[in-house]
Scaffold this motif. Sequence first.
Motif, PDB file in Angstrom:
ATOM      1  N   SER A  80       0.827  -1.211   0.000  1.00 40.44           N
ATOM      2  CA  SER A  80       0.000   0.000   0.000  1.00 40.44           C
ATOM      3  C   SER A  80       0.857   1.254   0.000  1.00 40.44           C
ATOM      4  O   SER A  80       0.314   2.361  -0.111  1.00 40.44           O
ATOM      5  CB  SER A  80      -0.924   0.017   1.229  1.00 40.44           C
ATOM      6  N   GLY A  83      -0.186   3.444   2.753  1.00 38.84           N
ATOM      7  CA  GLY A  83      -1.557   3.885   2.580  1.00 38.84           C
ATOM      8  C   GLY A  83      -1.813   4.768   1.379  1.00 38.84           C
ATOM      9  O   GLY A  83      -2.936   5.241   1.179  1.00 38.84           O
ATOM     10  N   THR A  84      -0.810   4.978   0.517  1.00 36.97           N
ATOM     11  CA  THR A  84      -1.002   5.830  -0.659  1.00 36.97           C
ATOM     12  C   THR A  84      -1.566   5.063  -1.847  1.00 36.97           C
ATOM     13  O   THR A  84      -1.985   5.667  -2.827  1.00 36.97           O
ATOM     14  CB  THR A  84       0.333   6.482  -1.065  1.00 36.97           C
ATOM     15  N   LYS A  85      -1.553   3.718  -1.789  1.00 37.02           N
ATOM     16  CA  LYS A  85      -2.110   2.867  -2.837  1.00 37.02           C
ATOM     17  C   LYS A  85      -3.028   1.826  -2.199  1.00 37.02           C
ATOM     18  O   LYS A  85      -3.007   1.622  -0.975  1.00 37.02           O
ATOM     19  CB  LYS A  85      -0.982   2.143  -3.586  1.00 37.02           C
ATOM     20  N   THR A  86      -3.791   1.157  -3.022  1.00 33.19           N
ATOM     21  CA  THR A  86      -4.592   0.030  -2.545  1.00 33.19           C
ATOM     22  C   THR A  86      -3.731  -1.220  -2.574  1.00 33.19           C
ATOM     23  O   THR A  86      -3.227  -1.615  -3.628  1.00 33.19           O
ATOM     24  CB  THR A  86      -5.831  -0.183  -3.428  1.00 33.19           C
ATOM     25  N   ALA A  87      -3.505  -1.827  -1.432  1.00 30.02           N
ATOM     26  CA  ALA A  87      -2.631  -2.996  -1.340  1.00 30.02           C
ATOM     27  C   ALA A  87      -3.098  -4.106  -2.268  1.00 30.02           C
ATOM     28  O   ALA A  87      -4.307  -4.349  -2.409  1.00 30.02           O
ATOM     29  CB  ALA A  87      -2.578  -3.486   0.101  1.00 30.02           C
ATOM     30  N   GLN A  88      -2.139  -4.791  -2.922  1.00 25.06           N
ATOM     31  CA  GLN A  88      -2.470  -5.853  -3.870  1.00 25.06           C
ATOM     32  C   GLN A  88      -2.083  -7.244  -3.361  1.00 25.06           C
ATOM     33  O   GLN A  88      -2.611  -8.239  -3.838  1.00 25.06           O
ATOM     34  CB  GLN A  88      -1.764  -5.588  -5.207  1.00 25.06           C
ATOM     35  N   TYR A 100       2.855  -4.770  -4.850  1.00 22.58           N
ATOM     36  CA  TYR A 100       1.758  -4.231  -5.653  1.00 22.58           C
ATOM     37  C   TYR A 100       1.628  -5.025  -6.951  1.00 22.58           C
ATOM     38  O   TYR A 100       0.530  -5.409  -7.356  1.00 22.58           O
ATOM     39  CB  TYR A 100       2.001  -2.751  -5.948  1.00 22.58           C
TER      40      TYR A 100
END
Length: 457
Positions: A80, A83-88, A100
Motif C-alpha cells: 500500500s 496507505g497511498t495505494k490500494t494494497a495488492q 503491488y
Amino acid sequence: DSGSNGANESGWGSEANSEGILGFALDADAGTLKYYWNNSLVRTDSTLTANIEYFPSANLTNSGGNIWSVAYFNFGQDSSFAGTKTAQGNKDGNGIGDFYYSPPSGHLALCSANLPEPTIGQNSATQAGNHFSTVLYTGNGSTQTVSGVGFKPDLVWKKSRSNVVHHTWTDAVRGVGKDLFSSSTSLESNDTNGVTAFTSDGFSMSSSTNHNVNSQTYVSWNWLGANTTASNGTGATTSTVSANQTAGFSIVSWTGTGSATTLGHGLSAAPELVIVKNRTDSREWAIYNAINGATGQLYFTGGAFSSNSGSFNNTAPTSTVFTVNSDQTTNESGDSMIAYCWHSVEGYSKIGQYVGNSNNDGPYVHTGFKPAWIMLKNTGASANWRMHDIIRQPHNTGGGHLLQSNQASAEVTSEYDMDFLSNGFKIRSSDSYENGSGNTFLYLAFAKAPSKYSNAG
C-alpha cells in the motif's frame, strides 16, 4: 517504490516525471538490473559486475518550484506504500512478501527469510560455535583445565590480556607442549608446562609463564580441525593434514624441500589465507592472502605486502594444493614447516577487504553474519595485525579491547575501534592501523550467527 514528481532519468523518457511505481529487479549472478515503470520494463542495465554485493540507495531532489519529490519504498513489506495505494498482496516465488505487482520470475523479496540456508547455522547440523569459539580464563599458576570451548580444538591461539607475554599457538598436528609465537620470529619452543592436552571441551595446562600465571587474565581463540591427521599425497610433496572441510580450515605440516613444490591442504576449495611458519629456525611468519595474491607475502611482524616469488612461487592455491618456493620462511630444505589454511564459508567465515577513509565514521563491511572475531591488517603499510572479539567487547559502547598479533603487549582498552553488527562490522577509528585513508585492509572474520538468524546489532 512509489514516487511522485520524480526527476527525469536519461533513457527513461518522461515516465519518471509523473506519479507511479518504479520497480527494480536485481540479478547479482547475471550482473543485470531491470527497471520497471508501472510494471512495464523500461530499461535493463547489463553493465553490473556479477557476484559482488550491492546495496539499495536513493537520492531525492527538488523537481522545481515549490514541488518536492516524494517516494515511498516497499521491499516486500507493504504494497500500500504507507496507505497511498490500494494494497495488492502479491508474493514472490517463495510465497513471501507483499508487492503491488507480482515480482518477476526468479526474483525474491529482500529479507532474511529468503537467504539460503547456511552450511553452518541454526538449522544446520552444526553451529558456528561448533567450529570456532573464544574463551576467557584466569591463570592459577598450577595445573588447570579450561572448558567451555564447545569442542575438542585442533588449534589454540592464546594471549595474556593483563601482562606482557607472547601470543602462543599450539596445535594438534605438531602436538601439545610445542609453542609458536606470532609475536616473535623465533623457532618452535618446547614447553612441557604449556598446553598438556586437548580435551573434549577445551584444553589442559600446567604452570607456563605464557599460558597460566596466577591471577593473570587470558583469552583463547579455538578452531576445530579434524581431530585426527592424515597423510596427503595430492601435492608433489607429501603433507600431514588435519582438515575441517565444513568450516574451511586445515593445518598442514611438511618437511621443507628448498625448491618449488605443491602441498595438499585437504580442503574442498582454494584457501584464501595461508599462514606459514618455519618451526626449525627463527624466521618470519609468511602469509599468503587472496587479496594481494601470490606474488609476495605479508608478515606477522607487521610490514606492508612485499613482492617475493620465493615465498609462494607466484602461484595461487587451488582447490587441492597450495604452492611454496625456496624461501626459508616457507620451504627451507630439511626444516619442519607448518601452515594454517582458511577459506570463506558463507554465513560462517569471511576473508575480504575494505578501503579506509581515515574517519571515525569509518567503512561498513558486510560479512553476511554477525561476527564473533575479526582480525585486520593494513596491507599497504607497516601496521600491526589487530584482533577483536565480542567476548571481550560484548557491547558497541565504551572502550575497546584490542590485542595485536605481533605485539607481546597487554590488551589495550583505551581506544574504541569497531562496532559488531548483525551482518558485518563498522570501523569507528580514524587511525592508520584500521582505517588509513585510501589504504586496503585485509580481514579475517568468524561468525557468531549468520545474517539469516542474527539479531540486529
